[in-house]
Each structure stands twice: as C-alpha cells, then as structure tokens.
Write an enzyme that holds these catalytic residues in place. Structure first.
Site, mmCIF file in Angstrom:
data_model
loop_
_atom_site.group_PDB
_atom_site.id
_atom_site.type_symbol
_atom_site.label_atom_id
_atom_site.label_comp_id
_atom_site.label_asym_id
_atom_site.label_seq_id
_atom_site.Cartn_x
_atom_site.Cartn_y
_atom_site.Cartn_z
ATOM 1 N N HIS A 60 0.834 -1.210 0.000
ATOM 2 C CA HIS A 60 0.000 0.000 0.000
ATOM 3 C C HIS A 60 0.869 1.261 0.000
ATOM 4 O O HIS A 60 0.550 2.243 -0.680
ATOM 5 C CB HIS A 60 -0.918 0.012 1.216
ATOM 6 C CG HIS A 60 -1.814 -1.178 1.311
ATOM 7 N ND1 HIS A 60 -2.522 -1.483 2.449
ATOM 8 C CD2 HIS A 60 -2.096 -2.159 0.412
ATOM 9 C CE1 HIS A 60 -3.220 -2.591 2.246
ATOM 10 N NE2 HIS A 60 -2.968 -3.023 1.026
ATOM 11 N N HIS A 113 -9.205 -2.345 -4.836
ATOM 12 C CA HIS A 113 -8.072 -2.626 -3.954
ATOM 13 C C HIS A 113 -7.121 -3.635 -4.599
ATOM 14 O O HIS A 113 -5.897 -3.533 -4.409
ATOM 15 C CB HIS A 113 -8.533 -3.139 -2.594
ATOM 16 C CG HIS A 113 -7.391 -3.268 -1.635
ATOM 17 N ND1 HIS A 113 -6.873 -2.183 -0.946
ATOM 18 C CD2 HIS A 113 -6.614 -4.329 -1.291
ATOM 19 C CE1 HIS A 113 -5.850 -2.580 -0.223
ATOM 20 N NE2 HIS A 113 -5.676 -3.874 -0.407
ATOM 21 N N ASP A 128 -3.139 -3.142 -5.141
ATOM 22 C CA ASP A 128 -2.088 -4.106 -4.811
ATOM 23 C C ASP A 128 -1.158 -4.367 -5.999
ATOM 24 O O ASP A 128 0.060 -4.504 -5.830
ATOM 25 C CB ASP A 128 -2.710 -5.431 -4.354
ATOM 26 C CG ASP A 128 -3.210 -5.386 -2.919
ATOM 27 O OD1 ASP A 128 -2.808 -4.487 -2.167
ATOM 28 O OD2 ASP A 128 -4.016 -6.270 -2.549
ATOM 29 N N HIS A 180 -0.764 -11.441 -4.414
ATOM 30 C CA HIS A 180 0.585 -10.908 -4.226
ATOM 31 C C HIS A 180 1.637 -11.865 -4.780
ATOM 32 O O HIS A 180 2.634 -11.428 -5.355
ATOM 33 C CB HIS A 180 0.848 -10.653 -2.741
ATOM 34 C CG HIS A 180 0.042 -9.538 -2.174
ATOM 35 N ND1 HIS A 180 0.120 -8.248 -2.646
ATOM 36 C CD2 HIS A 180 -0.865 -9.505 -1.163
ATOM 37 C CE1 HIS A 180 -0.701 -7.473 -1.953
ATOM 38 N NE2 HIS A 180 -1.314 -8.213 -1.052
#
Length: 274
Positions: free
Chosen positions: A77, A232, A236, A258
């Site tokens: 973030h 969001h 990421d 991720h």
C-alpha cells in the site's frame, strides 16, 4: 523525465495490520538512483532493504522484502502511493517489521506524500518499456503484461461471496486517477478467516477501522465503492509492480494475488536483463 524525491521529511505513526505492533515511519529525501529503501531503526546497525523485486521472500497475504536481517512486510500500500505520486527515491526509516496499516488503503500515504512534496533531481528516470508479453499463471489465476504506451491495469476479481461475485476494473494508472479512483479502496477480510489468520500470527492489528469485513452474507463495514474489492486488487498490483520501477505496459489479471504479482515483477526484470 527527471527522477524525484520527497522535498522534506515527514512522519506517520500507526499499527501494523498483521503484526498489531505500533510503528512509526519517517520519509526522508534520498539521492538519485537510490530507489525506495527501508531502514529498520529498531535493529542494531539500522540494516536496510531495497524495495526491489529480487528482495521479495514471501507473498502470503502481503508482500515481504528481506535482505540479511532487514525485513519488512505489507509494503504494497505504501509502495503504491510512492508509484502513483511519482516519487522515485526515498529513505523510509521504520521502527518495526511492518508499516502502519492506516485505514487499510493507500490514501493516508498519498496525503503524507502530498505533505512532503517532491523535488526533481539531476538524473533521468529509468522506465521499463515492456516489449513482449510476460505471463504468470497458477491454476485459474493469472496476470500478464503486454506492450502499451502508458501504464494500464485491467483486473477481474471473482469471489464466491454473495455480495462480491465478479467485479471488473480497468484504469489508466496516473496520479489523478489513482488518487480519485483507487487510493482509498481498502483491504477486505472475512469473519470466518479471522481465527485462522490470528493463529498464524496474521491480522493481529485488523479491525473494522482498517479492513472491509464480510460475514457469510453481509458486509459489516460501510463501503467506499460498490466495487471496492477490485479497486483494492488494482492498488495491490500497482504496489507490487512498483518493485520493478517505472513501467510502460498493460497489465491484465484475473484473480491475481501478491504471489503472482511479485512473480510477474521478477519475470519482467529477468526479461529486461537478457
């Protein structure tokens, strides 16, 4: 285009999402070609780790950077804010293993960087111009980047929760769009996962103040966007691919995580070094 750094030192204090520990980050101007560097002021010798793809050692639930004894995680973030706000070089002093979760989004870090301001430096930016497609696929999830004159992210999120389902987002990533459409989108979590995560030492700092929480049927946190989840996810991707540096390319992703994002970051670096 010139490289940039922050114009002045600024500080932010909060708690870590997974560690639950109080933490302060202090952003300092940094020299040309230094990139984004984390310095662990709580460890002997203040060891440093650079925010580059080669230093990713774990990507379960968050992105972890490690070099020797210097380790930081849940950096995505903060890195997304640096990328979107056009900051190339910065020294981040941090007195714990994890930056503050803030409100679960990048917006507090965007505001922090606005407070810091930026200055141009006497060196040109290095921009990674993707010349051929690079793809990472794991089961039914994938992420690819193809040549494109700009930086664009197209993301499809698929989640079985009745309030989530399929969400689609497609954004040209620049400062204005990121701040308006992406930066304030928050991390999401599910009540049925809380105990499992906490047993693993994760989500110890999570709350309704910094996570969009869903139970089996409803959302317990007022949403900022009806499609906050996919926004969001795009945030990421910006943070994870910031580990490459400045990029020209179109990212297309379905159910990416991720782990897959950072695997693509490493593949982009490998392809450019051949």
């Amino acid at each position: 285009m010139q490289q940039t750094t922050v114009a002045k030192t600024v500080t932010y204090t909060g708690i870590g999402l997974h560690s639950g520990k109080s933490v302060t980050i202090t952003l300092h101007p940094a020299p040309i070609n230094s990139g984004i560097i984390f310095a662990r002021t709580d460890l002997p010798g203040i060891p440093q780790v650079a925010a580059v793809a080669g230093n990713v050692t774990n990507a379960m639930r968050a992105t972890t950077l490690e070099s020797g004894v210097a380790k930081v995680f849940t950096v995505e973030h903060l890195l997304a804010a640096f990328y979107a706000m056009g900051i190339d070089n910065c020294l981040i002093e941090i007195n714990s293993v994890e930056p503050p979760v803030a409100d679960g989004s990048s917006l507090p870090f965007v505001r922090l960087l606005e407070e810091a301001g930026s200055v141009e430096q006497e060196a040109l930016r290095n921009i990674i111009d993707v010349k051929e497609a690079q793809t990472i696929r794991v089961n039914d999830s994938f992420i690819t980047i193809v040549p494109y004159d700009g930086f664009r992210i197209t993301f499809t999120s698929i989640n079985p929760h009745p309030m989530l389902g399929v969400q689609f987002g497609d954004y040209e990533i620049n400062t204005e769009t990121f701040v308006k459409e992406i930066a304030s989108a928050r991390t999401i979590g599910f009540m049925h996962e809380v105990k499992l995560l906490q047993d693993q030492g994760l989500a110890l700092g999570g709350s309704l103040e910094n996570v969009v929480v869903y139970d089996d049927e409803t959302v317990l946190t007022p949403l900022r966007f009806s499609d906050e989840l996919v926004r969001h996810k795009i945030l990421d991707v910006v943070g994870d691919l910031a580990l490459v540096g400045r990029i020209k390319g179109h990212v297309i992703a379905v159910k990416s995580s991720h782990a897959i994002n950072t695997a693509l970051a490493k593949k982009i670096i490998e392809s450019c070094s051949k």
